[in-house]
Design an enzyme around this catalytic site. Structure first.
Site, short mmCIF file in Angstrom:
data_model
loop_
_atom_site.label_atom_id
_atom_site.label_comp_id
_atom_site.label_asym_id
_atom_site.label_seq_id
_atom_site.Cartn_x
_atom_site.Cartn_y
_atom_site.Cartn_z
N GLU A 112 -11.53 -0.30 -3.84
CA GLU A 112 -10.87 0.33 -1.98
C GLU A 112 -9.86 1.82 -2.63
O GLU A 112 -9.25 1.93 -3.19
CB GLU A 112 -10.18 -1.19 -1.53
CG GLU A 112 -9.53 -1.85 -1.98
CD GLU A 112 -9.32 -2.88 -0.99
OE1 GLU A 112 -9.46 -3.34 0.73
OE2 GLU A 112 -7.98 -3.48 -1.85
N ASP A 134 0.61 -1.41 0.04
CA ASP A 134 -0.32 0.28 0.00
C ASP A 134 1.04 1.54 0.24
O ASP A 134 0.72 1.97 1.15
CB ASP A 134 -0.93 -0.08 1.31
CG ASP A 134 -1.78 -1.10 1.40
OD1 ASP A 134 -2.45 -1.71 0.76
OD2 ASP A 134 -2.06 -1.67 2.37
O1 FUB Z 1 -3.05 -4.06 3.42
C1 FUB Z 1 -4.01 -3.96 3.59
C2 FUB Z 1 -5.59 -4.05 2.49
O2 FUB Z 1 -5.34 -4.70 1.19
C3 FUB Z 1 -5.21 -2.62 1.94
O3 FUB Z 1 -6.05 -1.52 2.90
C4 FUB Z 1 -6.38 -2.54 0.77
O4 FUB Z 1 -6.37 -1.52 -0.22
C5 FUB Z 1 -4.95 -3.78 -0.39
O5 FUB Z 1 -3.87 -3.04 -0.14
#
Ligand code: FUB
Length: 447
Positions: A208, A35
């Site tokens: 997301e 991320d």
């Molecule tokens: O890294 C955990 C979660 O997975 C993140 O918050 C999302 O964006 C995905 O990458």
């Protein structure tokens, strides 16, 4: 005892500051970094990733994300990265449920000389399943950061992205299957409007990781979205930071090797735009242990974004006198060249290039040969039957710099050869086989 522990912590922190890690992709090579949010502060690039770790004994969800803290890294050339160590850890944030190891995708922004680090995590109270978004504040991008005692009131969600518009209004975006947006107060710690769903984004296929930026008056909302099997990066544009956004296309296709998530950010640095994203490079069998990558990003005249092809080479200039890991190639020949992990039990040792046929080659772009005449080239390699490697400039039929005869034998050996023709400046480097004897190469270096 307490004093000794404190002393050891100080020594450990000092070591972290001193560690400088090389590029290319993945850019951080001694730990997982997912991320990746990149920001430019005071002329330097700061990278705020989340930190995947292998699940400890006490964490039962061995097949899920496991994250307990955040590091910050900085670089002024996108090639050498300094790890400034841990800036926020779940144990030190009062409201975080530390049993869940849920310190997911963060962001950081500067306002009036203060740095605000936003991070999602599972809250202690209630069902224990909901995510809140916390803020930690510092005077410098690398910290020390002080977490606020409570998460931001009025938000339940993950993956915060904070944006300050030219008129000074700050916005926070985050997700909970859909993308939400709200205004932030000047203090950057409280909402200034009720979060609303930005309804123009797909309701199907998890959306997301929103990342909003502005360029030439256009607001770009970029986000991962599962259209088919795994997340791909898409974007939409608007003339207002809260929309309405119009879908424009795909920035990066789904992972060719099946890493389910992709999470990204974009910056302009020294006149070039870059896309930061992640892939499970160091963990090919478990896609919840990811690593940050960088590739260049280009816009068309009309402001639309050109699709980015993920590369192993990444970005930045490599100095010829450093160890050049050609397994992070820009291009390889269609036959006879491939890469493999050096050690499958310790993937952080990196990769090797494998040549198995005549005239097989790997090209590694943008090597700075400097201004002084370099005399020799070293190749760290292994060739049971003793093959011969040619080192050339720019292309497979480019100027021959050196021919390196590798002694037959197993195990890694460094062989040195004189450079016959030398050119200064920045060039692409080509390493290729002269015969069909298999050769494995770890690195190449000029002296
Ligand atoms: O890294 C955990 C979660 O997975 C993140 O918050 C999302 O964006 C995905 O990458």
């Amino acid at each position: 005892m307490k004093y000794l522990r404190r002393l050891l912590n100080v020594i450990a922190a000092g070591c972290l500051v001193a560690i400088s890690v090389n590029a290319q992709n993945p850019v951080i090579r001694d730990q997982f970094t997912a991320d990746p949010t990149a920001r430019v502060f005071n002329g330097k690039v700061y990278l705020y990733p989340s930190h995947d770790i292998p699940a400890p004994e006490k964490y039962p969800r061995k097949d899920w994300f496991c994250m307990e803290d955040y590091h910050v890294f900085s670089s002024s050339n996108l090639t050498d990265w300094t790890d400034h160590g841990v800036i926020v850890t779940q144990e030190k944030v009062k409201w975080v449920n530390a049993e869940t190891y849920s310190m997911w995708a963060p962001d950081c922004i500067e306002r009036n000389g203060k740095y605000y680090f936003y991070f999602p995590a599972n809250v202690k109270s209630g069902s224990g399943k909901g995510f809140g978004i916390g803020v930690a504040v510092a005077d410098k991008p690398e910290g020390p950061y002080t977490p606020q005692p409570e998460p931001i009131e009025g938000i339940m969600g993950i993956d915060p992205c904070v944006f300050i518009d030219r008129d000074g209004q700050a916005y926070i975006y985050y997700s909970l299957n859909r993308i939400f947006g709200a205004k932030l107060k000047e203090n950057m710690l409280e909402l200034d409007s009720k979060p609303v769903v930005l309804g123009e984004f797909p309701a199907k296929g998890l959306v997301e990781g929103p990342f909003l930026f502005e360029r030439k008056g256009i607001y770009y909302m970029t986000y991962p979205h599962v259209e088919n099997k795994t997340e791909r990066l898409e974007y939409a544009i608007s003339d207002n930071p809260m929309g309405h956004f119009t879908y424009k296309g795909v920035i990066m296709d789904e992972s060719p090797t099946g890493c389910w998530t992709n999470h990204h950010s974009m910056i302009e640095y020294n006149g070039q735009w870059y896309l930061f994203y992640h892939h499970n490079d160091y963990s090919p069998k478990f896609d919840k242990n990811r690593s940050s990558r960088i590739d260049s990003l280009f816009f068309n005249e009309d402001g639309t974004i050109r699709k980015v092809l993920p590369t192993l080479r990444g970005v930045g200039v490599t100095i010829a006198t450093d160890k050049i890991e050609i397994d992070r190639y820009s291009h390889i020949s269609q036959t006879g060249a491939s890469i493999a992990l050096l050690d499958t039990t310790n993937t952080f040792r990196g990769w090797k290039t494998r040549f198995t046929g005549q005239n097989a080659w790997a090209r590694y772009n943008t090597v700075d040969f400097g201004k002084k005449k370099l005399k020799t080239v070293q190749v760290n390699c292994s060739s049971p039957a003793g093959g011969t490697i040619q080192v050339r400039l720019d292309k497979p039929d480019g100027i021959l710099l050196a021919e390196v005869k590798i002694p037959a034998g197993t195990g890694w050996k460094t062989t040195e050869a004189r450079i016959s023709k030398y050119q200064k400046g920045t060039h692409n480097l080509v390493v290729m086989t002269k015969d069909d004897k298999p050769v494995e190469i770890d690195w190449v270096k000029f002296n």
